[in-house]
Design an enzyme around this catalytic site. Structure first.
Site, PDB file in Angstrom:
ATOM      1  CB  SER A  55      -0.914   0.010   1.230  1.00 14.58           C
ATOM      2  OG  SER A  55      -1.564   1.263   1.365  1.00 14.58           O
ATOM      3  CE1 TYR A 107      -5.887   5.585  -3.034  1.00 13.16           C
ATOM      4  CE2 TYR A 107      -4.199   5.038  -1.420  1.00 13.16           C
ATOM      5  CZ  TYR A 107      -5.469   4.862  -1.927  1.00 13.16           C
ATOM      6  OH  TYR A 107      -6.315   3.958  -1.340  1.00 13.16           O
ATOM      7  CB  THR A 113      -5.706   3.329  -6.231  1.00  9.88           C
ATOM      8  OG1 THR A 113      -5.161   2.104  -5.714  1.00  9.88           O
ATOM      9  CG2 THR A 113      -7.145   3.461  -5.758  1.00  9.88           C
ATOM     10  CE  LYS A 147      -7.063  -2.576  -5.183  1.00  7.35           C
ATOM     11  NZ  LYS A 147      -7.864  -1.565  -4.450  1.00  7.35           N
ATOM     12  CG  HIS A 200     -10.895   1.721  -2.514  1.00  5.48           C
ATOM     13  ND1 HIS A 200     -10.025   2.460  -3.265  1.00  5.48           N
ATOM     14  CD2 HIS A 200     -10.426   1.766  -1.250  1.00  5.48           C
ATOM     15  CE1 HIS A 200      -9.071   2.950  -2.481  1.00  5.48           C
ATOM     16  NE2 HIS A 200      -9.291   2.529  -1.249  1.00  5.48           N
TER      17      HIS A 200
END
Length: 364
Positions: free
Chosen positions: A108, A131, A157, A229, A253
């Site tokens: 992450s 991100y 993402t 994603k 998500h």
């Protein structure tokens, strides 16, 4: 002494007992009324398996490849934030579990261990989830650090222009700690008297102007393959192919963004059809059984990602718990393949499942 869990669902209740309420709610809850959260799991029950018999299944081969990397089974560890809230060893434990299971961990962007710490803890294949911040140089810095540290792909993402309304986090006033990856770049620590610190951080930091042309920007700063994603429609899947991404992850998500978005398994075929085999499609969301993985593969997924169950295992028993969760799913998938008459992954085809209720021929 409590009995060992016999399936991954049992780890959730054990995690609830060991985690502080704030952290358990953070990991387990979804957006608003949590309709999508429930349906991510329940939608699998509307798909049945069509088993074939009298096939030699004395040897089952679950191995597959993704972007040239060999996996022992089509199961990846999904990106989930802040593992040290679940266990002191954090993402290092999860990464070691992934390596032991011969699979890929997607680290992450909001991890509690640094990119470099995770890279150096063991040999294994790792991707970095990304991100895009308003301060693009922050995101660029992490991408370049990941590339230098041997990560093999970037998972962008794309479903988070703003953070979904996660009401459990609002009630609990969920903390947003300073994350070591961002030291010297930006503060991720947010103090708020009302609501969620995570939501406040996202509102302050995430770039809501992110759009398709920015795939080109990401390409300009890295040579790594790029997967996106958060795709849920055929239209976006085809657009992703057009802009040249290397893979798609069908994801909502973890039902933490837009409530009443569809369950991911229910739109998988639409995305797979739009892509037409040009790039791999993966499924994220709702995987709790080996039969769920079987169904996703039959509907065209190259592999699946598993998030919450791995966190529950981590909370209960660290690296061993996360590893046990992945191995449980592998064992269940192997059994499902044997009972369905599929000795290898390539034998799992669309004919192996039925997605509509069987029609009753009874006239009564």
């Amino acid at each position: 002494m409590a009995a060992e869990p016999v399936n991954v669902n049992e780890y959730q209740e054990l995690a609830r007992k060991v985690l502080p309420k704030m952290y358990y709610d953070f990991y387990t809850s979804g957006a608003e009324d949590q309709y999508t959260l429930r349906h991510n799991v329940e939608a699998f029950s509307r798909i049945t398996i069509r088993p074939r018999v009298l096939i030699d299944v004395s040897r089952i081969n679950m191995s597959t490849t993704l972007l040239g990397h060999k996996l022992s089974a089509p199961i990846l560890i999904a990106p989930t934030a802040m593992h040290k809230l679940a266990h002191p060893d954090g993402e290092i434990a999860t990464s070691k579990a992934a390596a032991a299971c011969e699979t890929i961990m997607v680290l992450s962007f909001m991890s509690t261990c640094t990119i470099e710490e995770v890279a150096s803890c063991c040999n294994g294949v790792r991707f970095l989830q990304l991100y895009v911040f308003k301060k693009r140089e922050v995101s660029a810095s992490l991408v370049q650090r990941a590339e230098r540290s041997g990560y093999k792909a970037i998972v962008l993402t794309v479903d988070t222009p703003r953070l979904g309304r996660r009401e459990a986090d609002i009630k609990n006033k969920m903390i947003s700690p300073q994350l070591k990856n961002f030291d010297g770049l930006v503060s991720t620590e947010v103090s708020t008297e009302e609501g969620s610190g995570i939501e406040a951080l996202a509102l302050r930091a995430f770039d809501s102007s992110l759009c398709w042309k920015d795939i080109g920007w990401l390409r300009s700063i890295t040579k790594l393959p790029i997967l996106i994603k958060g795709v849920l429609t055929g239209e976006d899947a085809w657009k992703a192919v057009e802009v040249g991404v290397d893979g798609i992850i069908v994801s909502n998500h973890g039902a933490r963004q837009l409530d009443f978005a569809p369950a991911t398994i229910s739109v998988l075929e639409e995305v797979v059809s739009a892509v037409g085999g040009k790039i791999p499609v993966l499924l994220d969301g709702g995987i709790r059984r080996g039969t769920d993985i079987f169904k996703a593969l039959a509907l065209g997924a190259k592999a699946v990602l598993v998030g919450r169950p791995v966190i529950y295992g981590l909370a209960v028993n660290g690296e061993h718990g996360s590893k046990r969760v992945v191995n449980m799913l592998k064992d269940e998938l192997e059994l499902a393949m044997a009972l369905a008459g599929c000795p290898s992954i390539k034998d799992i085809t669309r004919n192996c499942v039925r997605t509509k209720p069987e029609r009753s021929f009874s006239m009564l």
